[in-house]
Motif scaffolding. Structure first.
Motif, PDB file in Angstrom:
ATOM      1  N   UNK A  47     -27.578   4.601  10.929  1.00 54.01           N
ATOM      2  CA  UNK A  47     -26.843   4.268  12.143  1.00 54.01           C
ATOM      3  C   UNK A  47     -25.539   5.069  12.177  1.00 54.01           C
ATOM      4  N   UNK A  48     -24.957   5.165  13.349  1.00 53.59           N
ATOM      5  CA  UNK A  48     -23.702   5.894  13.527  1.00 53.59           C
ATOM      6  C   UNK A  48     -22.525   5.056  13.035  1.00 53.59           C
ATOM      7  N   UNK A  49     -21.489   5.738  12.581  1.00 51.26           N
ATOM      8  CA  UNK A  49     -20.254   5.071  12.174  1.00 51.26           C
ATOM      9  C   UNK A  49     -19.708   4.280  13.358  1.00 51.26           C
ATOM     10  N   UNK A  50     -19.486   2.982  13.147  1.00 54.25           N
ATOM     11  CA  UNK A  50     -19.079   2.112  14.242  1.00 54.25           C
ATOM     12  C   UNK A  50     -17.568   1.966  14.320  1.00 54.25           C
ATOM     13  N   UNK A  51     -17.121   1.464  15.421  1.00 58.21           N
ATOM     14  CA  UNK A  51     -15.706   1.439  15.786  1.00 58.21           C
ATOM     15  C   UNK A  51     -14.797   0.806  14.735  1.00 58.21           C
ATOM     16  N   UNK A  52     -13.965   1.632  14.132  1.00 61.62           N
ATOM     17  CA  UNK A  52     -12.869   1.182  13.269  1.00 61.62           C
ATOM     18  C   UNK A  52     -11.603   1.907  13.713  1.00 61.62           C
ATOM     19  N   UNK A  53     -11.465   2.121  15.021  1.00 61.52           N
ATOM     20  CA  UNK A  53     -10.418   2.996  15.537  1.00 61.52           C
ATOM     21  C   UNK A  53      -9.027   2.545  15.127  1.00 61.52           C
ATOM     22  N   UNK A  54      -8.747   1.246  15.226  1.00 58.52           N
ATOM     23  CA  UNK A  54      -7.400   0.761  14.907  1.00 58.52           C
ATOM     24  C   UNK A  54      -7.074   1.026  13.449  1.00 58.52           C
ATOM     25  N   UNK A  55      -7.981   0.649  12.561  1.00 57.39           N
ATOM     26  CA  UNK A  55      -7.739   0.861  11.137  1.00 57.39           C
ATOM     27  C   UNK A  55      -7.676   2.343  10.801  1.00 57.39           C
ATOM     28  N   UNK A  56      -8.586   3.126  11.374  1.00 58.10           N
ATOM     29  CA  UNK A  56      -8.629   4.553  11.090  1.00 58.10           C
ATOM     30  C   UNK A  56      -7.354   5.255  11.548  1.00 58.10           C
ATOM     31  N   UNK A  57      -6.900   4.944  12.738  1.00 56.89           N
ATOM     32  CA  UNK A  57      -5.683   5.570  13.254  1.00 56.89           C
ATOM     33  C   UNK A  57      -4.476   5.215  12.397  1.00 56.89           C
ATOM     34  N   UNK A  58      -4.406   3.967  11.951  1.00 54.35           N
ATOM     35  CA  UNK A  58      -3.298   3.538  11.102  1.00 54.35           C
ATOM     36  C   UNK A  58      -3.318   4.287   9.775  1.00 54.35           C
ATOM     37  N   UNK A  59      -4.495   4.399   9.165  1.00 46.82           N
ATOM     38  CA  UNK A  59      -4.610   5.084   7.873  1.00 46.82           C
ATOM     39  C   UNK A  59      -4.328   6.580   8.016  1.00 46.82           C
ATOM     40  N   UNK A  60      -4.818   7.181   9.083  1.00 41.74           N
ATOM     41  CA  UNK A  60      -4.571   8.609   9.298  1.00 41.74           C
ATOM     42  C   UNK A  60      -3.087   8.886   9.545  1.00 41.74           C
ATOM     43  N   UNK A  61      -2.409   7.978  10.230  1.00 48.12           N
ATOM     44  CA  UNK A  61      -0.976   8.137  10.450  1.00 48.12           C
ATOM     45  C   UNK A  61      -0.216   8.056   9.125  1.00 48.12           C
ATOM     46  N   UNK A  62      -0.621   7.114   8.259  1.00 52.30           N
ATOM     47  CA  UNK A  62      -0.013   7.036   6.931  1.00 52.30           C
ATOM     48  C   UNK A  62      -0.245   8.326   6.154  1.00 52.30           C
ATOM     49  N   UNK A  63      -1.460   8.847   6.263  1.00 51.72           N
ATOM     50  CA  UNK A  63      -1.796  10.080   5.547  1.00 51.72           C
ATOM     51  C   UNK A  63      -1.005  11.265   6.079  1.00 51.72           C
ATOM     52  N   UNK A  64      -0.775  11.299   7.376  1.00 50.90           N
ATOM     53  CA  UNK A  64       0.002  12.395   7.959  1.00 50.90           C
ATOM     54  C   UNK A  64       1.430  12.387   7.421  1.00 50.90           C
ATOM     55  N   UNK A  65       1.974  11.181   7.241  1.00 53.23           N
ATOM     56  CA  UNK A  65       3.336  11.070   6.715  1.00 53.23           C
ATOM     57  C   UNK A  65       3.382  11.277   5.213  1.00 53.23           C
ATOM     58  N   UNK A  66       2.313  10.865   4.532  1.00 49.88           N
ATOM     59  CA  UNK A  66       2.358  10.791   3.082  1.00 49.88           C
ATOM     60  C   UNK A  66       2.999   9.471   2.691  1.00 49.88           C
ATOM     61  N   UNK A  67       2.661   8.945   1.518  1.00 44.77           N
ATOM     62  CA  UNK A  67       3.159   7.640   1.092  1.00 44.77           C
ATOM     63  C   UNK A  67       3.990   7.750  -0.177  1.00 44.77           C
ATOM     64  N   UNK A  68       4.913   6.803  -0.333  1.00 46.58           N
ATOM     65  CA  UNK A  68       5.785   6.789  -1.509  1.00 46.58           C
ATOM     66  C   UNK A  68       5.227   5.908  -2.625  1.00 46.58           C
ATOM     67  N   UNK A  69       4.135   5.198  -2.342  1.00 48.19           N
ATOM     68  CA  UNK A  69       3.447   4.411  -3.361  1.00 48.19           C
ATOM     69  C   UNK A  69       1.985   4.264  -2.949  1.00 48.19           C
ATOM     70  N   UNK A  70       1.098   3.915  -3.871  1.00 46.84           N
ATOM     71  CA  UNK A  70      -0.316   3.753  -3.500  1.00 46.84           C
ATOM     72  C   UNK A  70      -0.500   2.639  -2.475  1.00 46.84           C
TER      73      UNK A  70
END
Length: 326
Positions: free
Chosen positions: A14-37
């Protein structure tokens, strides 16, 4: 829905189903980089592995070095990176003994590997995605502290670092939560829209399965394997988790309240709350990535929630056993 990324579900792809809110939040964190895990914690079978594997693909588009590791899937399938990085990780892991735990340790040494084995002195970005590694490593607290060191004191010059650890183990969460070594967030089951996208691909009854699974994909698979019988799944879960009837009997009144509203566990003895969490029956809700709506029918409160309605059903069955009912 993204059909460029397909996964096995109920015996089909099946196709990857909607996780847009979580995905966008995680990608934004990744774009900034994090100071802790970042530690994301959620119910078993809620889709953490699929999300991390999808995230790997997205991060590979913008990060210079990305590693995904899941001990549960072994080294061949569970370790994903570019060929040179993967070979370097495996080589170092073999020097540590070649175990799954050794691979987990080697992944955290990626900076040293890049410098000493690949001749890299500077990187634009390093992302490490760790999926259920707590089951493989000896000391959860020590491993998380090492992950923090990777972020705070990289062995090569790096513009940004993104380390994410996914777990469904409530006991590990309690151990890690004692320290300020991670940013803890809850990843919950699929929301109604994402669940509808998923179930529509197998031709299932969305409303019926939503009420039974609470949006948990693995719960749907369990139901499918048992001929869609809720009773069979609940009985199997009750037996598999070996629910302690003596413990429930000691705290019967609060357990009955928690079945109606899991936030009743705020007033429960730690003995009971820790037991439910250790058995992966109940989950704590801590800073959810996506807002989790209270839902009495699904067993979701503000601070505690049954992992799925089926998990709550297993405890309800235990209560009936106390009363001598079948």
């Amino acid at each position: 829905m993204d059909c460029g990324f397909r996964v096995r579900f109920v015996g089909r792809y099946v196709c990857f189903s909607n996780r847009l809110t979580e995905l966008e939040e995680l990608l934004e964190m990744a774009r900034r980089g994090l100071s802790m895990p970042l530690l994301i914690y959620g119910p078993e079978g809620c889709g953490k592995t699929v999300l991390l594997r999808y995230l790997y693909q997205r991060l590979a588009e913008g990060y210079e070095y990305v590693i995904y590791y899941s001990p549960l899937h072994g080294v061949d399938e569970g370790l994903v990176s570019t060929d040179d990085v993967k070979k370097a990780v495996i080589s170092l892991a073999n020097a540590f003994g070649g175990t799954l735990a050794a691979v987990a340790e080697a992944v955290l040494a990626v900076g040293e590997l890049l410098a000493k084995r690949l001749g890299v002195r500077r990187a634009g970005g390093i992302a490490i995605l760790l999926d259920d590694v707590f089951q493989a490593v000896g000391s959860v607290e020590l491993y998380v502290k090492k992950a923090l060191t990777v972020v705070e004191h990289p062995t090569i010059e790096v513009d940004k670092t993104f380390v994410i650890i996914a777990s469904s183990e409530g006991v590990s969460l309690e151990a890690v939560g004692r320290h300020l070594w991670t940013n803890i967030k809850t990843l919950w089951n699929l929301d109604k829209e994402g669940f509808k996208e998923l179930i529509s691909q197998i031709g299932g009854d969305v409303e019926r399965l939503w009420k039974r699974s609470g949006g948990n994909p693995r719960a749907v698979e369990l139901l499918s394997d048992e001929g869609w019988s809720v009773e069979k799944v609940i009985k199997k879960m009750y037996r598999a988790k070996s629910i302690d009837l003596k413990l429930l009997a000691r705290h019967k009144a609060i357990v009955e309240r928690a079945v109606e509203d899991p936030d009743a566990l705020l007033e429960a003895p730690q003995e009971l709350t820790r037991y439910f969490i250790s058995k992966n029956l109940v989950a704590r809700i801590i800073d959810p990535i996506r807002r989790i709506e209270r839902d009495k029918e699904l067993g979701i409160g503000e601070e505690y929630a049954w992992q799925t309605p089926l998990h709550r059903g297993a405890v309800e069955l235990a209560l009936r056993q106390l009363k001598g009912a079948p």
